[in-house]
Design a protein around this motif. Structure first.
Motif: not given
Lengths: 775, 211, 90
Positions: B34-35, B37-41, B44
């Motif tokens: 999850l971390i 895949r969902n880390r801030a871009k 985004g």
């Protein structure tokens, strides 16, 4: 001195006298980090000792002292106070209050904590400090460690429990009575939820510790035989200590869980997953925490039914934890995770805590506990929960709120370096402990095959220790050179970020309210508030110093105690007579205590802690009676007449107290003073009768140490008598003021509050009389 | 061969550690996934329900997902607990025909009293294959008698006698250590359990002079 | 708060104490005597809490903290005493 203005932050006077919650928070922070260094250095010293079996860096007694003080300091003087540093600073901001409900009591908590810690440190320089393990097992502590320093350290712990009780009352009243309008209990930020549940657990757990320390001190100093006789002994202590000790584990952890909740929301940019279920699960854990203590005693050979019950509760408590941790993880789904330092620490801490939680299930299984008890597996498990879960979690909180406290950003780069070092150091230090599960705890000597694991651990210990240096450097350097933070650098949604960094003394310009479901501020109406609030008082410091001296004298020179007691009386009068203005928020969410003013709530919170104190002392009596095969029949050891007479005296004194209250309400100064005088007389009569009873017993050669029937009688009635005595001192003060016309017309609440205490002491006697004299 | 304390522990331990490692790895792998895949871009967008400053907290709905997860872990935990109770039953029931030895712990050593009244300090000799039942107490402070390689541990408490048993199928010498902090000599409170060939044991035992 | 209530409660407290002493002297089984005496003590405590400490007139929430404390103590008492039933010490 203008006590309404805070002196500048470089002034020593400011830090000695401040009562502002943010200042007190900083004091807690600095002090707890100082104790962290102390506890950490002790740990590094014995890690060096353990690098090779048979090294002689520490002698066996020094080794025992080091592990004992390491444990006590880390649990009681580092992790919890660090949590309360954050709680002091952040909770009033999160709920929209200007300060805690009782600012002076808050400062008092801090100073009692500091002086308690000083007593523990002084004990190092006496013959020996506590060398019996942080669990103070019996009868090792009661008779087999006859050192003066052990007494001093124990008194330090007693002072700490006083500090905890005071701050418990304060936080309970604050969180229930000072929330911004519209901020319902379930809408509180997670950190405040964590702190609220923490103080509620403290309220009932710490009095048990205090009861234990009282019995222990009485055994050591007066010669009672609670823990020296087998009928009380090791197992009675285990029950008392772990009834405190297991909730204490969650007391240490819950503030960190709150930190997790707030930081996860801020840095994942998503609401918390199943927030209300998390809160419900935390309530379940807090409740169950008082029903699981027996798993620390699985091998003591207790009744099979009880052992089974404790297994079930212990395993059951893992389920709400599942719900909590999984909800935290599910929050990360579909999130936008910003991996800033606080978030990194939270994620790392959760990962570590998962390992601690899973290994906790191992220890909940009695069959495995038969083997793992007393080994490094246990040490590994509780460091993964309490050091990794709680301490590292709170470090996340320190980084998170640092910009709020200082107005400056820390160095993100150094923060990340700290994080990486922490993860490497922590796991290198503690993971080998799991693998060393065949090795006993607290021994400097071990088998050759474990040398590599122990050496890896020692290296890890130094990495973990060094990681904190990075943090200290970062926090100090950024204080001066950090980028200005602005009010809300993380884009968080909770209330503490809706004011300047650092916030002004009154926290918010205007009164925050959530009446429309969204934050707005009601413009401050300065003139209507009258006098500005007070932020300075010298009495909390003086009172704590006095208590410190009074206790220190007991183990050094009695003259010190005499000075201490004198100063104590002076400070109590000073505190009572001081003009200190602290108003309750005009608009507050107060469910479920809308119709209860804050003093009343405070008194009942305090009385509840007394309920547990006496409850445990009376339970100890029932326990030792059950364990004893013989016990003197009623009327043989004690004279029923004395007990009956004292019962009537105390019942009558309760009547005179309520009559004094009724008189003050009806406006009669003479009657008020008269009934108070009558109460005073009755109380003195009670103590006089008690004195006669004790002297008769002594003259028959029955003393503190004449077996459990005598020990329990003297201790229980002694503690009760001390409460009566304290009540008489208060009565003297009330009487003197009543003569001058106080409490008539207005101020009669004071008599009501005093009544709560006096009637409670009466209720205790109502149970003591039949239990000791008749049954 | 009948189960020994070692067998009981080992089978339970392997189940616990297998499940423990499995659960730990799954949960942590999911968390890391999850971390990552969902880390801030930078490009985004904010999630739609991102908390806004000054808002009261909201929550993501998910009672069902959570319920399933908790039921899953509850079933694991229930399995573990029933296995524990079965193992405990065996641990609590010493086999019949055991040799009974009284153990008195003291600061800092172990005293053993054999059925014939012979007393020894520091060393306990037992025959191979015969169950041994230990009646353990202490004459001063709280100790804990542990023979870790036999997976045996019992609290030695003054004024109280606790019972433990073991049966060893291999001759040899095993360390007895104290597992509860008991004072200055805690670290050196080491005794020996000597498991002897039954014949050797018998000739030694019958030669003892008991006063 | 009428003053006569205070006197009535006080009278009840004195009466119940006398009753404790009477029950103590009665030729009944020990267990029944003990249970009644402790029961009477509980009743007295309740009267004091409700009418001298005025909990009868306060919101119920105010009593909750003390009740939780009593709950904790009862759990402690039952589990700790139960844990040693049938065990010989000495």
């Amino acid at each position: 001195m203008d006590s309404h203005q805070l002196p500048p932050s470089y002034s020593i006077k400011r830090w000695l006298l401040t009562t502002n919650h943010k200042d007190v928070g900083i004091l807690y922070l600095v002090t707890s980090l100082y104790f962290l260094i102390l506890g950490g250095v002790l740990a590094l010293i014995f890690r060096l000792q353990l690098a090779q079996p048979g090294l002689n860096i520490l002698s066996p007694p020094a080794f025992n002292q080091a592990v004992t003080i390491h444990g006590l300091v880390m649990v009681l003087f580092v992790v919890s106070p660090l949590a309360f540093a954050l709680a002091n600073y952040v909770v009033p901001l999160q709920i929209g209050a200007r300060d805690l409900a009782f600012p002076r009591l808050n400062a008092l908590s801090y100073w009692l904590y500091l002086f308690g810690g000083l007593l523990v440190m002084i004990s190092f320089f006496q013959d020996r400090t506590l060398d019996v393990g942080w669990t103070l097992y019996q009868p090792l502590t009661s008779v087999f460690s006859p050192y003066v320093g052990v007494n001093t350290g124990g008194l330090g712990l007693a002072l700490l429990t006083a500090s905890v009780t005071v701050s418990t009352v304060n936080f309970v009243v604050t969180i229930f009575r000072s929330r911004a309008k519209g901020l319902r209990l379930t809408a509180l930020p997670m950190f405040t939820v964590g702190v609220l549940l923490t103080v509620l657990m403290m309220l009932y757990a710490f009095p048990a510790l205090l009861a234990g320390i009282i019995l222990l001190a009485s055994d050591r100093i007066l010669g009672t035989v609670y823990f020296t006789s087998p009928q009380g002994g090791a197992i009675l202590w285990d029950h008392i200590f772990w009834f405190f000790g297991h909730p204490e584990v969650y007391i240490v952890l819950f503030p960190a869980l709150g930190v997790f909740g707030d930081i996860l929301v801020t840095f994942s940019r998503r609401p918390l997953f199943a927030r209300r279920i998390i809160i419900a699960a935390m309530v379940v854990v807090a409740t169950l925490s008082f029903l699981v203590w027996g798993h620390h005693m699985f091998l003591t050979g207790m009744h099979p039914d009880v052992r089974r019950a404790f297994t079930v509760t212990t395993i059951a408590i893992s389920l709400p934890f599942d719900a909590i941790i999984l909800s935290f993880i599910y929050t990360l789904a579909k999130a936008r995770i910003e991996l800033k330092t606080p978030m990194l620490f939270v994620l790392g801490s959760i990962a570590i805590f998962i390992i601690g939680g899973i290994t906790g299930v191992f220890l909940g299984s009695i069959a495995l506990d038969y083997v793992l008890r007393g080994t490094y597996f246990v040490v590994a498990h509780f460091h993964y929960t309490m050091a990794g879960g709680a301490l590292v979690g709170l470090i996340a909180g320190v980084y998170y709120w640092y910009p709020k406290m200082t107005g400056r950003m820390f160095s993100e780069k150094l923060g990340r370096i700290h994080f990486i070092l922490t993860m490497i150091g922590f796991n290198t230090l503690y993971f080998p402990f799991f693998l060393s599960w065949e090795m006993p705890r607290r021994v400097p000597i071990y088998v050759e095959s474990l040398v590599p694991l122990q050496q890896i651990a020692t290296v890890g210990g130094f990495i973990f220790g060094a990681s904190f240096l990075v943090m200290f450097w970062n926090l100090l350097y950024s204080l001066r050179y950090g980028e200005p933070a602005g009010s809300n650098p993380w884009g968080a949604h909770t209330l503490e970020w809706m004011t300047e960094s650092p916030p002004p003394p009154h926290n918010f310009d205007g009164t925050p309210t959530f009446v429309d479901g969204k934050l707005s501020f009601i413009a401050a109406n300065g003139a209507a508030h009258g006098e500005p609030e007070t932020h300075l008082s010298r009495w909390p410091f003086m009172l704590s110093l006095a208590s410190f001296l009074a206790l220190l004298g007991l183990t050094t020179h009695l003259l010190v105690s005499v000075v201490g007691v004198g100063l104590l009386a002076f400070s109590v009068l000073g505190l009572a007579g001081e003009r200190f203005i602290s108003r309750e928020e005009d608009l507050g969410e107060r469910w479920p205590f809308e119709r209860v003013d804050r003093m009343k709530l405070a008194w009942w919170t305090f009385i509840s802690s007394e309920v547990v104190l006496f409850g445990v002392i009376l339970s100890a009596y029932v326990y030792v009676r059950t364990a004893s095969s013989t016990w003197p029949a009623p009327g043989t050891l004690l004279d029923i007449g004395h007990g009956a007479v004292n019962t009537f005296i105390l019942l009558t004194s309760s009547l005179t107290v309520v009559l004094a209250l009724a008189s003050s309400r009806m406006g009669s100064r003479t009657c008020t003073a008269g009934f108070l005088a009558a109460t005073l007389g009755l109380g003195i009569l009670f103590l006089f009768n008690k004195y006669n009873e004790w002297s008769e017993l002594f003259s028959h050669g029955i003393t503190f140490s004449s077996g459990l029937p005598a020990s329990t009688f003297f201790l229980t009635t002694g503690i009760h008598g001390a409460h009566v005595f304290a009540g008489l001192l208060a009565l003297g003060y009330l009487f003197a003021r009543a003569l001058k016309g106080a409490y008539v017309g207005k101020g009669h609440e004071t008599l009501e509050y005093f009544g709560y205490y006096w009637h409670f002491v009466d209720i205790v006697w109502v149970f003591i009389f039949p239990l000791f004299y008749l049954v | 061969m009948v189960a020994t304390t070692v067998d009981i522990f080992t089978s339970l331990w392997s189940i616990f550690s297998t499940l423990g490692v499995l659960v730990g790895v799954v949960v942590m792998a999911y968390m890391v996934y999850l971390i990552v895949r969902n880390r801030a871009k930078p490009e985004g967008p904010e999630p739609e329900d991102a908390p806004k400053p000054g808002e009261l907290p909201r929550e993501q709905k998910g009672a069902k997902k959570l319920l399933i997860s908790v039921i899953l872990s509850a079933s694991i935990v229930l399995t573990l607990i029933s296995l524990t109770f079965i193992a405990l039953d065996n641990l609590d029931r010493p086999p019949a025909g055991a040799m009974e030895v009284k153990v008195i712990a003291f600061q800092w050593g172990w005293k053993f009293i054999y059925p014939n009244g012979y007393e020894s300090i520091g060393e306990l000799r037992i025959p191979r294959g015969t169950p041994v039942k230990l009646y353990v107490t202490s004459q001063d402070v709280f100790h804990n008698m542990g023979i870790i390689s036999l997976r045996l541990k019992v609290d030695a408490i003054p004024g109280k006698t606790n019972i433990a048993w073991t049966r060893v199928y291999e001759t040899g010498v095993y360390d007895i250590r104290c597992f509860e902090l008991c004072g200055d000599g805690h670290g050196v409170m080491i005794g020996k359990l000597v498991v002897m060939d039954p014949e050797e044991f018998n000739s030694w035992y019958s030669s003892l002079q008991v006063s | 708060m009428r003053v006569w209530v205070y006197f009535a409660v006080f009278a009840a407290l004195v009466l119940m104490t006398v009753l404790e002493l009477v029950v103590f002297g009665m030729p009944l089984p020990r267990l029944i005597i003990d249970m009644s005496i402790v029961g009477l003590a509980g009743g007295k405590a309740l009267l004091i809490a409700l009418f001298f400490q005025h909990l009868a007139y306060e919101p119920k929430s105010l009593s909750s903290f003390a009740l939780l404390g009593i709950g904790g103590v009862v759990a402690f008492l039952i589990l700790s005493v139960y844990s040693i039933i049938g065990i010989a010490f000495g």
